[in-house]
Design an enzyme around this catalytic site. Sequence first.
Site, mmCIF file in Angstrom:
data_model
loop_
_atom_site.group_PDB
_atom_site.id
_atom_site.type_symbol
_atom_site.label_atom_id
_atom_site.label_comp_id
_atom_site.label_asym_id
_atom_site.label_seq_id
_atom_site.Cartn_x
_atom_site.Cartn_y
_atom_site.Cartn_z
ATOM 1 N N VAL A 90 0.870 -1.176 0.000
ATOM 2 C CA VAL A 90 0.000 0.000 0.000
ATOM 3 C C VAL A 90 0.903 1.221 0.000
ATOM 4 C CG1 VAL A 90 -2.028 -1.068 1.028
ATOM 5 C CG2 VAL A 90 -0.262 -0.141 2.504
ATOM 6 N N SER A 91 0.442 2.275 -0.666
ATOM 7 C CA SER A 91 1.294 3.430 -0.911
ATOM 8 C C SER A 91 1.578 4.276 0.317
ATOM 9 C CB SER A 91 0.685 4.309 -1.997
ATOM 10 O OG SER A 91 0.575 3.571 -3.184
ATOM 11 N N THR A 92 0.617 4.454 1.188
ATOM 12 C CA THR A 92 0.832 5.322 2.351
ATOM 13 C C THR A 92 0.363 4.608 3.612
ATOM 14 O OG1 THR A 92 -1.349 6.325 2.214
ATOM 15 C CG2 THR A 92 0.413 7.387 0.954
ATOM 16 N N GLN A 147 -3.512 4.013 3.928
ATOM 17 C CA GLN A 147 -4.208 2.947 3.230
ATOM 18 C C GLN A 147 -4.122 1.654 4.031
ATOM 19 O OE1 GLN A 147 -2.434 2.812 -0.647
ATOM 20 N NE2 GLN A 147 -3.885 4.278 -1.475
#
Length: 192
Positions: free
Chosen positions: A9-11, A14
């Site tokens: 997940v990017s951040t 998330q």
Amino acid sequence: MALVGYARVSTRDQHPEAQTDALSAAGCEKTFTDHASGTLARRPALDEVLSYLRAGDTMVVTKLDRLGRSVRNLKQIADDLQGRQIGLRAVSQGIDTTTPGGRLFFHMLAAIAEHDLIVERTHDGLAAARARGRKGGPKFKMTPNKIAQARAMYDGGQHTVQEIADTFGVSRPTVYRHLTDRGAASAAEPAQ
């Protein structure tokens, strides 16, 4: 043969549950999860899963964009896995390198990655040339001096456009273009 999942997940905001649930449903016995941007070179869980996998295992992701930072990076990872006799499966995209169709997909991916690399290198080379004050494209065969000579030959009426073109080693359209560019009338060729 183990199915091993990888989620990213990017951040931190998330939640990886959608990916980890899909990987569990696909039969993954173990899943590694990164909370990092795909553009970051360092992804600890990816390093961990790549170390964990053994020949005969299959690495499973929900989508290929969860695995590679770019097409080229994805190809590098896939080549590494293939060299170690480890399969790669993207659940939502129906890609599985343990099948002939999946291997064909990665051959096409390799071609795309090679094309992207060529384009990137070309752009880098052009930018470097521009930084040194150079422009791209071919060098002009007709210098301002040659254009003036061609104009004088044309205006004198003693030479055809073909003869002028032959004299300077260029095509007739090139002669016409330079005569027209300089405001010359684009009248028909003088009679022979």
